[in-house]
Design an enzyme around this catalytic site. Structure first.
Site, PDB file in Angstrom:
ATOM      1  N   ASN A 207       0.855  -1.188   0.000  1.00 36.15           N
ATOM      2  CA  ASN A 207       0.000   0.000   0.000  1.00 36.15           C
ATOM      3  C   ASN A 207       0.891   1.239   0.000  1.00 36.15           C
ATOM      4  O   ASN A 207       1.489   1.587   1.011  1.00 36.15           O
ATOM      5  CB  ASN A 207      -0.902  -0.012   1.246  1.00 36.15           C
ATOM      6  CG  ASN A 207      -1.758   1.232   1.361  1.00 36.15           C
ATOM      7  OD1 ASN A 207      -1.925   1.980   0.402  1.00 36.15           O
ATOM      8  ND2 ASN A 207      -2.320   1.455   2.541  1.00 36.15           N
ATOM      9  N   TRP A 208       0.976   1.882  -1.161  1.00 42.73           N
ATOM     10  CA  TRP A 208       1.857   3.052  -1.289  1.00 42.73           C
ATOM     11  C   TRP A 208       1.305   4.300  -0.609  1.00 42.73           C
ATOM     12  O   TRP A 208       2.023   5.279  -0.440  1.00 42.73           O
ATOM     13  CB  TRP A 208       2.109   3.342  -2.774  1.00 42.73           C
ATOM     14  CG  TRP A 208       3.092   2.414  -3.406  1.00 42.73           C
ATOM     15  CD1 TRP A 208       3.444   1.162  -2.988  1.00 42.73           C
ATOM     16  CD2 TRP A 208       3.872   2.677  -4.579  1.00 42.73           C
ATOM     17  NE1 TRP A 208       4.378   0.617  -3.821  1.00 42.73           N
ATOM     18  CE2 TRP A 208       4.652   1.530  -4.824  1.00 42.73           C
ATOM     19  CE3 TRP A 208       3.962   3.747  -5.457  1.00 42.73           C
ATOM     20  CZ2 TRP A 208       5.533   1.440  -5.899  1.00 42.73           C
ATOM     21  CZ3 TRP A 208       4.828   3.658  -6.531  1.00 42.73           C
ATOM     22  CH2 TRP A 208       5.615   2.517  -6.750  1.00 42.73           C
ATOM     23  N   LYS A 209       0.035   4.286  -0.272  1.00 45.36           N
ATOM     24  CA  LYS A 209      -0.608   5.446   0.353  1.00 45.36           C
ATOM     25  C   LYS A 209      -0.430   6.684  -0.544  1.00 45.36           C
ATOM     26  O   LYS A 209      -0.440   6.556  -1.764  1.00 45.36           O
ATOM     27  CB  LYS A 209      -0.087   5.647   1.772  1.00 45.36           C
ATOM     28  CG  LYS A 209      -0.215   4.375   2.620  1.00 45.36           C
ATOM     29  CD  LYS A 209       0.122   4.575   4.056  1.00 45.36           C
ATOM     30  CE  LYS A 209      -0.015   3.255   4.808  1.00 45.36           C
ATOM     31  NZ  LYS A 209       0.204   3.414   6.261  1.00 45.36           N
TER      32      LYS A 209
ATOM     33  N   GLY B 215       3.087  -1.224   4.277  1.00 40.06           N
ATOM     34  CA  GLY B 215       3.017   0.202   4.013  1.00 40.06           C
ATOM     35  C   GLY B 215       4.323   0.743   3.467  1.00 40.06           C
ATOM     36  O   GLY B 215       4.703   0.506   2.328  1.00 40.06           O
TER      37      GLY B 215
ATOM     38  N   SER C 255       3.686  -1.835  10.377  1.00 36.45           N
ATOM     39  CA  SER C 255       5.139  -1.756  10.478  1.00 36.45           C
ATOM     40  C   SER C 255       5.825  -3.080  10.142  1.00 36.45           C
ATOM     41  O   SER C 255       6.744  -3.515  10.830  1.00 36.45           O
ATOM     42  CB  SER C 255       5.562  -1.274  11.874  1.00 36.45           C
ATOM     43  OG  SER C 255       5.176   0.067  12.076  1.00 36.45           O
TER      44      SER C 255
ATOM     45  N   GLU D  69      -6.525   4.789   8.185  1.00 36.59           N
ATOM     46  CA  GLU D  69      -6.309   6.180   7.802  1.00 36.59           C
ATOM     47  C   GLU D  69      -7.532   6.760   7.101  1.00 36.59           C
ATOM     48  O   GLU D  69      -7.803   7.966   7.206  1.00 36.59           O
ATOM     49  CB  GLU D  69      -5.062   6.283   6.927  1.00 36.59           C
ATOM     50  CG  GLU D  69      -3.790   6.029   7.734  1.00 36.59           C
ATOM     51  CD  GLU D  69      -2.601   5.571   6.925  1.00 36.59           C
ATOM     52  OE1 GLU D  69      -1.559   5.292   7.533  1.00 36.59           O
ATOM     53  OE2 GLU D  69      -2.724   5.474   5.675  1.00 36.59           O
TER      54      GLU D  69
ATOM     55  N   GLU E 273      -4.738  -4.600  11.119  1.00 40.46           N
ATOM     56  CA  GLU E 273      -3.735  -3.547  11.225  1.00 40.46           C
ATOM     57  C   GLU E 273      -3.927  -2.810  12.544  1.00 40.46           C
ATOM     58  O   GLU E 273      -4.767  -1.918  12.641  1.00 40.46           O
ATOM     59  CB  GLU E 273      -3.837  -2.586  10.042  1.00 40.46           C
ATOM     60  CG  GLU E 273      -5.255  -2.228   9.611  1.00 40.46           C
ATOM     61  CD  GLU E 273      -5.339  -0.889   8.913  1.00 40.46           C
ATOM     62  OE1 GLU E 273      -4.333  -0.436   8.392  1.00 40.46           O
ATOM     63  OE2 GLU E 273      -6.430  -0.296   8.928  1.00 40.46           O
TER      64      GLU E 273
ATOM     65  N   GLY F 211       3.012   2.835  10.811  1.00 40.55           N
ATOM     66  CA  GLY F 211       3.917   3.945  10.584  1.00 40.55           C
ATOM     67  C   GLY F 211       4.686   4.407  11.808  1.00 40.55           C
ATOM     68  O   GLY F 211       5.377   5.419  11.764  1.00 40.55           O
TER      69      GLY F 211
ATOM     70  N   HIS G 244      -9.272   1.109   5.491  1.00 37.39           N
ATOM     71  CA  HIS G 244      -7.987   1.336   6.137  1.00 37.39           C
ATOM     72  C   HIS G 244      -8.168   2.351   7.262  1.00 37.39           C
ATOM     73  O   HIS G 244      -8.975   3.281   7.173  1.00 37.39           O
ATOM     74  CB  HIS G 244      -6.972   1.854   5.111  1.00 37.39           C
ATOM     75  CG  HIS G 244      -5.563   1.824   5.607  1.00 37.39           C
ATOM     76  ND1 HIS G 244      -5.059   2.771   6.472  1.00 37.39           N
ATOM     77  CD2 HIS G 244      -4.546   0.940   5.371  1.00 37.39           C
ATOM     78  CE1 HIS G 244      -3.791   2.490   6.740  1.00 37.39           C
ATOM     79  NE2 HIS G 244      -3.458   1.385   6.084  1.00 37.39           N
TER      80      HIS G 244
END
Length: 254
Positions: free
Chosen positions: A12-14, A235, A214, A101, A170, A176, A99
């Protein structure tokens, strides 16, 4: 793996990546095509601006491309949104929904996540559904209750969708931050999720359970050795082909 599910390693490149970074996708593609990763399905989810180009790069190869989110609606007056049908048309075969976020930054409810998952299935995409607790919820002993509630209320209504569904655990407090739960914690939560899925879905045993939070080359093998951990949602480490491939190799060996 005890349950013989093909592991899925998803990057997942975000909100990262410019056209120059497509070189990382090409490097992943070439390594997988050359047999560097055996026995695992590989997925890269770049930002929407790079999705079509990444899909073109990986066309006809074992590397799949996915979206990071989708609208519950197929089309219409929804400025800035992207429908599941649009993702499919651009070359995606997967989409991530729910997700943390998205849930936190955009206030997405479980009901909205469920609607997005249903939209993805409607468009012919496979779904990675994310669930996870905050540090405060874990400290209060509410981790399992929170994750169970998210899972039950975020599942799409199509009960026959188990074969097109993966669930990513997650822990929000590990995303992160560089902090990771212990392998024992991961095993316990994934075992709990497996039992809940078997209760909620007729084919709950075929839903792949991914760990996300992570994940790095140095901890992947230890975190992902449980039979109920069927891959990883990666991530930051997915932004560099070498790191992502190292994780994929660790996953495929278990």
């Amino acid at each position: 793996m005890a349950n013989r599910l093909t592991p899925l390693v998803a990057g997942n490149w975000k909100m990262n990546g410019l056209r120059a970074d497509l070189a990382q996708v090409a490097a992943i593609r070439d390594a997988v095509a050359a047999g560097a990763v055996a026995g695992a399905e590989i997925l890269v989810c770049p930002p929407a601006t790079l999705l079509a180009a990444a899909a073109q790069l990986c066309a006809g190869t074992p590397v799949a491309i996915g979206g990071q989110d989708c609208s519950p609606d197929a089309y219409g007056a929804h400025t800035g949104d992207i429908s599941a049908e649009m993702l499919k048309d651009a070359g995606a075969s997967y989409v991530i929904v729910g997700h943390s976020e998205r849930r936190i930054d955009h206030g997405e409810s479980d009901a909205r996540v469920a609607a997005k998952a249903a939209a993805a299935l409607r468009a012919g995409l496979k779904v990675i559904l994310c669930v996870g607790e905050t540090e405060a919820e874990r400290t209060a002993g509410q981790a399992e209750a929170r994750v169970a509630a998210q899972l039950e209320q975020s599942l799409p209504p199509e009960q026959a969708a188990a074969g097109r569904l993966a669930v990513a655990y997650e822990p929000v407090w590990a995303i992160g931050t560089g902090v990771t739960p212990s392998p024992r914690d991961v095993v316990a939560m994934h075992g709990f999720l497996r039992q809940r899925l078997k209760t909620l879905l007729t084919d709950g045993e075929v839903v792949r359970l991914l760990y996300g939070g992570s994940v790095k080359p140095g901890n992947a093998a230890e975190l992902l050795r449980s039979p109920d951990v069927n891959g990883a949602l990666v991530g930051g480490a997915s932004l560099k082909a070498a790191e992502f491939l190292a994780i994929a190799k660790a996953v495929s060996q278990h």
